[in-house]
Write an enzyme that holds these catalytic residues in place. Structure first.
Site, mmCIF file in Angstrom:
data_model
loop_
_atom_site.group_PDB
_atom_site.id
_atom_site.type_symbol
_atom_site.label_atom_id
_atom_site.label_comp_id
_atom_site.label_asym_id
_atom_site.label_seq_id
_atom_site.Cartn_x
_atom_site.Cartn_y
_atom_site.Cartn_z
ATOM 1 N N THR A 35 -23.318 -14.941 -76.768
ATOM 2 C CA THR A 35 -22.636 -16.132 -76.501
ATOM 3 C C THR A 35 -22.773 -17.040 -77.902
ATOM 4 O OG1 THR A 35 -23.003 -16.532 -74.257
ATOM 5 C CG2 THR A 35 -22.679 -18.466 -75.364
ATOM 6 N N GLN A 108 -17.528 -8.844 -71.322
ATOM 7 C CA GLN A 108 -18.418 -8.902 -70.460
ATOM 8 C C GLN A 108 -18.014 -10.051 -69.431
ATOM 9 O OE1 GLN A 108 -22.169 -11.268 -70.810
ATOM 10 N NE2 GLN A 108 -23.233 -9.247 -70.504
ATOM 11 N N HIS A 184 -21.263 -8.838 -65.648
ATOM 12 C CA HIS A 184 -22.592 -9.414 -65.889
ATOM 13 C C HIS A 184 -23.254 -9.593 -64.600
ATOM 14 C CE1 HIS A 184 -25.724 -11.481 -68.093
ATOM 15 N NE2 HIS A 184 -24.916 -12.395 -68.765
ATOM 16 N N ASN A 187 -29.413 -12.021 -66.162
ATOM 17 C CA ASN A 187 -29.905 -13.148 -66.777
ATOM 18 C C ASN A 187 -29.890 -14.472 -65.970
ATOM 19 O OD1 ASN A 187 -30.428 -11.697 -69.216
ATOM 20 N ND2 ASN A 187 -28.711 -12.317 -70.303
ATOM 21 N N TYR A 189 -27.672 -15.331 -63.810
ATOM 22 C CA TYR A 189 -26.419 -15.962 -63.301
ATOM 23 C C TYR A 189 -25.661 -15.465 -62.116
ATOM 24 C CZ TYR A 189 -26.151 -17.119 -68.172
ATOM 25 O OH TYR A 189 -26.682 -17.672 -69.441
ATOM 26 N N ARG A 236 -24.719 -4.789 -66.233
ATOM 27 C CA ARG A 236 -25.608 -5.241 -66.960
ATOM 28 C C ARG A 236 -26.417 -5.753 -65.755
ATOM 29 N NH1 ARG A 236 -26.492 -9.855 -71.830
ATOM 30 N NH2 ARG A 236 -27.739 -8.149 -73.260
ATOM 31 N N ASN A 244 -33.140 -18.193 -67.350
ATOM 32 C CA ASN A 244 -32.670 -19.321 -66.387
ATOM 33 C C ASN A 244 -33.154 -19.706 -65.257
ATOM 34 O OD1 ASN A 244 -29.989 -19.808 -68.392
ATOM 35 N ND2 ASN A 244 -29.352 -17.686 -67.792
ATOM 36 N N GLY A 327 -28.718 -7.137 -80.039
ATOM 37 C CA GLY A 327 -28.200 -8.280 -80.104
ATOM 38 C C GLY A 327 -28.306 -9.219 -81.432
ATOM 39 N N ARG A 328 -29.550 -9.992 -81.168
ATOM 40 C CA ARG A 328 -29.801 -10.998 -82.534
ATOM 41 C C ARG A 328 -29.380 -10.428 -83.843
ATOM 42 N NH1 ARG A 328 -35.059 -12.707 -79.986
ATOM 43 N NH2 ARG A 328 -34.911 -10.717 -78.823
#
Length: 383
Positions: A35, A108, A184, A187, A189, A236, A244, A327-328
């Site tokens: 994101t 996603q 997704h 995480n 959600y 995922r 979260n 990712g990062r």
């Protein structure tokens, strides 16, 4: 194909071609969804996003950032959607730019559930969730990160509406030129809020037993597969991540093993598993051996969380995953595949520009120069 010095090393097949679903990927390196909040206020992808993703098209597969399936699914400002024609048109420019560089890209599909704020919801409504439990989490509203509120619990008839929104989003994704979609379900959600008993206190057909709590996930997966085909669909999962404020499931091995076994019937393109805490430790107290899920799943396993080149090579050497997601590292290294291949130093990301803004900290990170590539290749050959 001739082996390079890297592919002769254990785990060196990271840089060899591999088939995933209906795509023949250039390598086993995946760009994980990130994101970045660079879309328009209405969730329309902008030209800068096409440049950003095209820069990273050397990844075997790009999984584009979490993309809202509906206005109610949004939990962060300036995130893209894929529920309107103008959003689809915006994404078409992005996918065309990636394909022009011979890259492959999934999108996603994202519904945040309770991880939102009324200022981001239509008419300032409360976010929705399986149960009215407030997360100790924050939502990026454009004015900064603001605490989430107590959501409202979904009525049973509303759930089928959301399943239909996932199906429509998948159809829109294919119309926008994506090679496939990733559901997704991680995480903390919406889908994971249904799945875990820490956040699902329902007493209808979508709560209680693990079978009931998994019902929403499986209905979404079935609908998306019916819409675009199993070989265009991945999912995922994050079995032990506390992201979260999701709260641990009372029996994660049983819950997630059940899900994976049921997903086998759908013949998905892959499962993408966050190993440990999202953006945190790979070791989580009370966790379980995630290779259980890899052994259960009859398809490719994408491993994610904290991977560097050494860990990725080890995973391939030990056959712990078919593909590795980074990712990062992709934030500051658009040419990550080449940097890993030749052992070049990595750019350091600017955290202040992670969310929102323009080109700074987004499309202005440097690529290796020809001279740098030559030096690193020479150095690697003599190690």
């Amino acid at each position: 194909m001739n082996d390079s010095p890297d592919t002769k090393q254990p785990g060196g097949d990271l840089f060899r071609t591999v088939t995933l679903g209906r795509c023949r990927l250039a390598n086993r390196i995946v760009m994980a969804p990130l994101t970045r909040s660079r879309a328009s206020v209405d969730g329309i992808p902008v030209p800068l996003m096409a440049e950003y993703y095209a820069q990273r098209a050397s990844a075997g597969l790009i999984i584009a950032e979490g993309t809202n399936i509906s206005p109610q699914g949004r939990g962060y400002a300036f995130t893209p959607g894929i529920y309107s024609e103008v959003q689809v048109n915006g994404w078409r420019a992005v996918t065309s730019a990636i394909h022009a560089k011979q890259g492959h890209v999934y999108v996603q599909l994202w519904h945040v559930g309770r991880v939102s704020h009324p200022s981001l919801q239509p008419d300032g409504a409360l976010p929705m969730a399986p149960s009215a439990i407030r997360p100790n989490a924050a939502s990026y509203t454009g004015a900064g990160f603001e605490p989430c509120v107590t959501p409202r619990a979904l009525e049973t008839p509303e759930i089928s509406v959301i399943v239909a929104q996932y199906r429509r989003a998948a159809e829109n994704a294919v119309a926008a030129g994506f090679d496939g979609v990733e559901i997704h379900a991680a995480n903390g959600y919406l889908i994971e809020q249904f799945l875990r008993d820490s956040t699902n206190k329902r007493t209808d057909a979508y709560g209680g037993t693990r079978e009931n709590r998994a019902r929403f996930l499986l209905e979404v997966a079935e609908a998306v597969v019916a819409a675009v085909g199993a070989d265009r669909v991945g999912i995922r999962l994050s079995p032990v991540s506390p992201a979260n404020d999701i709260g641990a499931d009372s029996d994660p091995e049983s819950t997630y093993s059940y899900v994976v076994e049921k997903l086998n019937a759908l013949r998905l393109a892959y499962i993408h598993v966050i190993e440990g805490a999202t953006q945190g430790s790979r070791e989580v107290a009370g966790g379980f051996d995630l290779q259980v899920l890899r052994r259960l799943f009859n398809g490719p396993y994408i491993a994610n969380n904290g991977y560097d080149l050494a860990l990725a090579r080890q995973a391939r050497e030990r056959n712990l995953a078919e593909l590795i997601a980074f990712g990062r590292l992709y934030i500051a290294n658009p040419d990550l595949v080449e940097r890993l291949r030749v052992g070049a130093p990595l750019n350091v990301p600017d955290r202040a520009t992670f969310f929102g803004g323009g080109a700074q900290g987004y499309t202005d990170y440097p690529f290796l120069t020809s001279a740098e590539r030559g030096r690193e290749r020479s150095s690697t050959a003599h190690r």
